[in-house]
Design an enzyme around this catalytic site. Sequence first.
Site, short mmCIF file in Angstrom:
data_model
loop_
_atom_site.label_atom_id
_atom_site.label_comp_id
_atom_site.label_asym_id
_atom_site.label_seq_id
_atom_site.Cartn_x
_atom_site.Cartn_y
_atom_site.Cartn_z
CB THR A 46 17.56 29.56 -17.97
OG1 THR A 46 17.64 28.69 -19.09
CG2 THR A 46 16.79 30.81 -18.34
CB THR A 47 17.75 30.06 -12.79
OG1 THR A 47 16.63 29.36 -13.34
CG2 THR A 47 17.29 30.86 -11.59
NE ARG A 140 14.20 31.20 -20.39
CZ ARG A 140 14.51 32.42 -19.96
NH1 ARG A 140 15.31 33.19 -20.66
NH2 ARG A 140 14.03 32.86 -18.81
CB ILE A 206 15.88 21.09 -13.30
CG1 ILE A 206 16.57 19.71 -13.35
CG2 ILE A 206 16.90 22.22 -13.34
CD1 ILE A 206 17.40 19.46 -14.59
#
Length: 294
Positions: A46-47, A140, A206
Amino acid sequence: MAIFKGAGVAIVTPMYDNGEVNYEQLAKLLEFQIANGTDAIIICGTTGEASTLTHEEHLEVIRHCVKTVGGRIPVIAGTGSNCTKTAIYLSQEAEAAGVDGLLVVSPYYNKATQKGLYAHFKAIADSVKIPILLYNIPGRTGCNILPETIVKLCREVENIVGVKEATGDLSQVAHLAALADGAVDIYSGEDGLIVPIMSLGGKGVISVLSNVAPLQTHEICQKYLDGDVEGSRRMQLEALELIQALFCEVNPIPVKTALNLMGMKAGSLRMPLSEMEPANVEKLKNAMKAYGLL
Protein backbone atom coordinates in the site's frame (compact mmCIF):
# COMPACT_ATOMS: atom_id res chain seq x y z
CA MET A 1 10.63 -20.43 10.81
CA ALA A 2 9.33 -16.88 10.35
CA ILE A 3 10.31 -14.98 7.20
CA PHE A 4 11.58 -12.28 9.55
CA LYS A 5 11.28 -11.05 13.11
CA GLY A 6 11.28 -7.38 14.02
CA ALA A 7 10.56 -4.34 11.88
CA GLY A 8 9.93 -4.69 8.17
CA VAL A 9 9.54 -1.43 6.28
CA ALA A 10 6.59 -1.00 3.93
CA ILE A 11 8.75 1.13 1.70
CA VAL A 12 7.57 4.01 -0.49
CA THR A 13 8.10 4.04 -4.24
CA PRO A 14 9.96 7.29 -4.94
CA MET A 15 8.93 9.15 -8.07
CA TYR A 16 10.05 12.06 -10.18
CA ASP A 17 7.84 15.13 -10.53
CA ASN A 18 6.47 13.71 -13.78
CA GLY A 19 5.25 10.62 -11.92
CA GLU A 20 7.83 8.18 -13.26
CA VAL A 21 9.49 5.78 -10.82
CA ASN A 22 12.82 7.06 -9.49
CA TYR A 23 14.84 3.85 -9.37
CA GLU A 24 18.07 5.60 -8.37
CA GLN A 25 16.41 7.09 -5.30
CA LEU A 26 14.74 3.78 -4.48
CA ALA A 27 18.20 2.22 -4.24
CA LYS A 28 19.29 5.01 -1.88
CA LEU A 29 16.23 4.52 0.33
CA LEU A 30 16.91 0.79 0.48
CA GLU A 31 20.50 1.41 1.53
CA PHE A 32 19.29 3.84 4.21
CA GLN A 33 16.96 1.17 5.58
CA ILE A 34 19.61 -1.55 5.67
CA ALA A 35 22.18 0.77 7.27
CA ASN A 36 19.69 1.59 10.04
CA GLY A 37 18.79 -1.93 11.09
CA THR A 38 15.56 -2.64 9.25
CA ASP A 39 14.84 -6.36 9.43
CA ALA A 40 13.02 -6.78 6.08
CA ILE A 41 11.88 -4.83 3.04
CA ILE A 42 8.24 -5.00 1.96
CA ILE A 43 8.13 -3.69 -1.59
CA CYS A 44 5.06 -2.72 -3.64
CA GLY A 45 2.57 -2.67 -0.82
CA THR A 46 0.00 0.00 0.00
CA THR A 47 2.74 2.45 1.01
CA GLY A 48 4.54 1.73 -2.27
CA GLU A 49 1.49 2.90 -4.28
CA ALA A 50 1.28 -0.52 -5.94
CA SER A 51 -2.33 0.13 -6.91
CA THR A 52 -1.20 2.85 -9.34
CA LEU A 53 1.78 1.00 -10.83
CA THR A 54 1.41 -0.81 -14.13
CA HIS A 55 2.18 -4.53 -13.98
CA GLU A 56 5.46 -3.85 -15.77
CA GLU A 57 6.44 -1.13 -13.29
CA HIS A 58 5.33 -3.26 -10.35
CA LEU A 59 7.61 -6.10 -11.39
CA GLU A 60 10.51 -3.84 -12.32
CA VAL A 61 10.38 -2.19 -8.88
CA ILE A 62 10.48 -5.65 -7.29
CA ARG A 63 13.43 -6.73 -9.45
CA HIS A 64 15.30 -3.51 -8.69
CA CYS A 65 14.73 -4.02 -4.97
CA VAL A 66 15.95 -7.64 -5.02
CA LYS A 67 19.07 -6.64 -6.96
CA THR A 68 19.85 -3.71 -4.65
CA VAL A 69 19.28 -5.60 -1.41
CA GLY A 70 21.37 -8.51 -2.66
CA GLY A 71 20.26 -10.97 -0.02
CA ARG A 72 21.34 -8.86 2.96
CA ILE A 73 17.85 -8.92 4.50
CA PRO A 74 14.60 -10.57 3.36
CA VAL A 75 12.57 -8.95 0.59
CA ILE A 76 8.81 -9.52 0.63
CA ALA A 77 6.83 -8.42 -2.41
CA GLY A 78 3.24 -7.27 -2.44
CA THR A 79 1.54 -9.23 -5.20
CA GLY A 80 -2.13 -9.17 -4.27
CA SER A 81 -5.00 -8.30 -6.56
CA ASN A 82 -8.77 -8.51 -6.60
CA CYS A 83 -8.32 -10.82 -9.61
CA THR A 84 -6.95 -14.23 -8.63
CA LYS A 85 -5.37 -14.75 -12.05
CA THR A 86 -3.52 -11.42 -11.82
CA ALA A 87 -2.31 -12.18 -8.28
CA ILE A 88 -0.97 -15.53 -9.49
CA TYR A 89 0.88 -13.85 -12.37
CA LEU A 90 2.45 -11.20 -10.13
CA SER A 91 3.34 -13.79 -7.49
CA GLN A 92 5.04 -16.11 -9.97
CA GLU A 93 7.00 -13.24 -11.51
CA ALA A 94 8.07 -11.99 -8.07
CA GLU A 95 9.22 -15.49 -7.14
CA ALA A 96 11.23 -15.65 -10.36
CA ALA A 97 12.80 -12.28 -9.43
CA GLY A 98 14.17 -13.84 -6.26
CA VAL A 99 12.03 -12.44 -3.44
CA ASP A 100 12.01 -14.24 -0.09
CA GLY A 101 8.27 -14.07 0.42
CA LEU A 102 5.00 -12.54 -0.74
CA LEU A 103 2.45 -10.27 0.93
CA VAL A 104 -0.97 -10.93 -0.56
CA VAL A 105 -3.82 -8.60 0.29
CA SER A 106 -7.40 -9.81 0.44
CA PRO A 107 -9.24 -9.11 -2.82
CA TYR A 108 -10.68 -5.61 -2.69
CA TYR A 109 -14.05 -4.49 -4.07
CA ASN A 110 -15.26 -8.06 -4.81
CA LYS A 111 -16.13 -8.68 -1.13
CA ALA A 112 -15.48 -12.40 -1.35
CA THR A 113 -16.98 -14.81 1.18
CA GLN A 114 -14.70 -16.67 3.56
CA LYS A 115 -14.98 -19.68 1.24
CA GLY A 116 -13.95 -17.48 -1.68
CA LEU A 117 -11.05 -16.01 0.28
CA TYR A 118 -9.77 -19.48 1.13
CA ALA A 119 -9.93 -20.56 -2.51
CA HIS A 120 -8.28 -17.32 -3.68
CA PHE A 121 -5.32 -17.54 -1.32
CA LYS A 122 -4.88 -21.28 -1.82
CA ALA A 123 -4.77 -20.87 -5.60
CA ILE A 124 -2.05 -18.22 -5.29
CA ALA A 125 -0.06 -20.30 -2.79
CA ASP A 126 -0.31 -23.40 -4.96
CA SER A 127 1.21 -21.46 -7.89
CA VAL A 128 4.48 -20.66 -6.05
CA LYS A 129 6.87 -22.30 -3.60
CA ILE A 130 7.92 -19.34 -1.43
CA PRO A 131 6.19 -18.35 1.83
CA ILE A 132 3.16 -16.08 1.83
CA LEU A 133 1.84 -13.60 4.37
CA LEU A 134 -1.84 -12.73 4.12
CA TYR A 135 -2.67 -9.03 4.40
CA ASN A 136 -5.84 -8.26 6.29
CA ILE A 137 -6.86 -4.61 5.98
CA PRO A 138 -10.66 -4.45 5.76
CA GLY A 139 -10.69 -0.65 5.98
CA ARG A 140 -9.23 -0.57 2.46
CA THR A 141 -10.61 -3.79 0.98
CA GLY A 142 -14.11 -3.97 2.43
CA CYS A 143 -13.37 -7.57 3.35
CA ASN A 144 -12.25 -9.07 6.68
CA ILE A 145 -10.31 -12.35 6.70
CA LEU A 146 -11.72 -13.97 9.82
CA PRO A 147 -9.36 -15.62 12.31
CA GLU A 148 -10.83 -19.04 11.55
CA THR A 149 -10.02 -18.61 7.85
CA ILE A 150 -6.48 -17.42 8.55
CA VAL A 151 -5.79 -20.38 10.82
CA LYS A 152 -7.31 -22.84 8.35
CA LEU A 153 -5.11 -21.47 5.55
CA CYS A 154 -1.94 -21.55 7.65
CA ARG A 155 -2.64 -25.10 8.85
CA GLU A 156 -3.71 -26.55 5.51
CA VAL A 157 -1.56 -24.69 2.95
CA GLU A 158 2.13 -25.30 3.58
CA ASN A 159 3.52 -22.02 2.29
CA ILE A 160 0.93 -19.70 3.84
CA VAL A 161 2.72 -18.86 7.05
CA GLY A 162 1.25 -15.72 8.58
CA VAL A 163 -0.66 -12.47 8.37
CA LYS A 164 -0.16 -8.73 8.42
CA GLU A 165 -2.93 -7.72 10.81
CA ALA A 166 -4.23 -4.24 10.03
CA THR A 167 -7.78 -4.44 11.33
CA GLY A 168 -6.89 -2.29 14.35
CA ASP A 169 -9.03 -4.70 16.37
CA LEU A 170 -6.96 -6.13 19.22
CA SER A 171 -9.77 -8.45 20.29
CA GLN A 172 -9.70 -10.02 16.82
CA VAL A 173 -5.91 -10.36 16.99
CA ALA A 174 -6.23 -12.01 20.40
CA HIS A 175 -8.85 -14.40 19.05
CA LEU A 176 -6.57 -15.22 16.12
CA ALA A 177 -3.59 -15.86 18.41
CA ALA A 178 -5.68 -18.11 20.65
CA LEU A 179 -7.01 -20.15 17.73
CA ALA A 180 -3.63 -20.34 16.00
CA ASP A 181 -1.66 -21.60 19.01
CA GLY A 182 1.60 -20.70 17.24
CA ALA A 183 0.57 -21.83 13.75
CA VAL A 184 0.32 -18.26 12.38
CA ASP A 185 3.12 -15.68 12.25
CA ILE A 186 1.33 -12.46 13.19
CA TYR A 187 2.73 -9.03 12.25
CA SER A 188 1.24 -5.73 13.29
CA GLY A 189 0.03 -3.68 10.35
CA GLU A 190 -0.43 -0.68 12.64
CA ASP A 191 2.58 1.25 13.92
CA GLY A 192 0.63 2.32 16.99
CA LEU A 193 -0.02 -1.30 18.01
CA ILE A 194 3.41 -2.89 17.71
CA VAL A 195 3.84 -3.64 21.42
CA PRO A 196 0.23 -4.73 22.04
CA ILE A 197 0.35 -7.18 19.13
CA MET A 198 3.78 -8.49 20.10
CA SER A 199 2.38 -9.05 23.60
CA LEU A 200 -0.14 -11.40 21.98
CA GLY A 201 2.66 -13.34 20.29
CA GLY A 202 3.32 -11.18 17.23
CA LYS A 203 6.66 -11.45 15.44
CA GLY A 204 7.00 -7.71 14.73
CA VAL A 205 5.59 -5.06 12.43
CA ILE A 206 5.26 -4.20 8.75
CA SER A 207 5.76 -0.51 9.22
CA VAL A 208 5.17 2.88 7.64
CA LEU A 209 7.05 4.60 10.47
CA SER A 210 10.20 2.70 9.48
CA ASN A 211 10.44 4.80 6.32
CA VAL A 212 11.48 7.82 8.39
CA ALA A 213 12.63 6.18 11.64
CA PRO A 214 14.03 2.75 10.76
CA LEU A 215 16.43 2.41 13.69
CA GLN A 216 13.82 3.42 16.25
CA THR A 217 11.18 1.08 14.82
CA HIS A 218 13.68 -1.78 14.77
CA GLU A 219 14.54 -1.02 18.40
CA ILE A 220 10.90 -1.06 19.50
CA CYS A 221 10.70 -4.63 18.21
CA GLN A 222 14.18 -5.75 19.22
CA LYS A 223 13.79 -4.57 22.80
CA TYR A 224 10.57 -6.54 23.07
CA LEU A 225 12.17 -9.64 21.55
CA ASP A 226 15.11 -9.28 23.94
CA GLY A 227 12.78 -9.14 26.94
CA ASP A 228 13.01 -5.39 27.58
CA VAL A 229 9.27 -4.91 27.49
CA GLU A 230 9.39 -1.65 29.43
CA GLY A 231 11.97 -0.16 27.05
CA SER A 232 9.90 -1.26 24.07
CA ARG A 233 6.72 0.18 25.57
CA ARG A 234 8.43 3.48 26.29
CA MET A 235 9.71 3.77 22.71
CA GLN A 236 6.26 2.88 21.35
CA LEU A 237 4.67 5.69 23.32
CA GLU A 238 7.40 8.19 22.40
CA ALA A 239 6.64 7.54 18.72
CA LEU A 240 2.88 7.89 19.06
CA GLU A 241 2.57 11.58 18.12
CA LEU A 242 4.63 11.02 14.97
CA ILE A 243 2.67 7.88 14.10
CA GLN A 244 -0.59 9.79 14.38
CA ALA A 245 0.80 12.55 12.15
CA LEU A 246 1.89 9.98 9.57
CA PHE A 247 -1.73 8.85 9.32
CA CYS A 248 -3.50 12.22 9.55
CA GLU A 249 -4.16 11.82 5.82
CA VAL A 250 -4.37 8.61 3.87
CA ASN A 251 -1.13 6.64 3.62
CA PRO A 252 1.31 7.21 1.88
CA ILE A 253 0.62 10.94 1.51
CA PRO A 254 2.13 11.95 4.89
CA VAL A 255 5.10 9.57 4.83
CA LYS A 256 6.17 10.70 1.38
CA THR A 257 5.82 14.30 2.57
CA ALA A 258 7.93 13.47 5.63
CA LEU A 259 10.69 11.89 3.53
CA ASN A 260 10.72 14.95 1.29
CA LEU A 261 10.99 17.20 4.35
CA MET A 262 14.01 15.12 5.41
CA GLY A 263 15.63 15.70 2.00
CA MET A 264 15.17 12.08 0.97
CA LYS A 265 13.47 12.79 -2.35
CA ALA A 266 10.46 10.51 -2.21
CA GLY A 267 8.96 12.78 -4.82
CA SER A 268 5.41 13.10 -6.00
CA LEU A 269 2.29 10.98 -5.57
CA ARG A 270 0.28 9.38 -8.32
CA MET A 271 -3.34 10.33 -8.77
CA PRO A 272 -5.84 9.89 -7.26
CA LEU A 273 -3.60 10.69 -4.27
CA SER A 274 -3.01 14.40 -3.82
CA GLU A 275 -0.56 16.65 -2.03
CA MET A 276 -0.97 17.08 1.72
CA GLU A 277 -3.10 19.90 3.13
CA PRO A 278 -0.93 22.78 4.50
CA ALA A 279 -2.36 22.53 8.02
CA ASN A 280 -1.51 18.83 8.12
CA VAL A 281 1.99 19.51 6.82
CA GLU A 282 2.54 21.79 9.81
CA LYS A 283 1.19 19.11 12.14
CA LEU A 284 3.60 16.60 10.58
CA LYS A 285 6.56 19.00 10.82
CA ASN A 286 5.87 19.62 14.49
CA ALA A 287 5.69 15.90 15.24
CA MET A 288 8.91 15.27 13.31
CA LYS A 289 10.69 18.04 15.19
CA ALA A 290 9.49 16.66 18.53
CA TYR A 291 10.81 13.21 17.52
CA GLY A 292 14.15 14.64 16.42
CA LEU A 293 13.81 14.05 12.68
CA LEU A 294 13.93 17.74 11.72
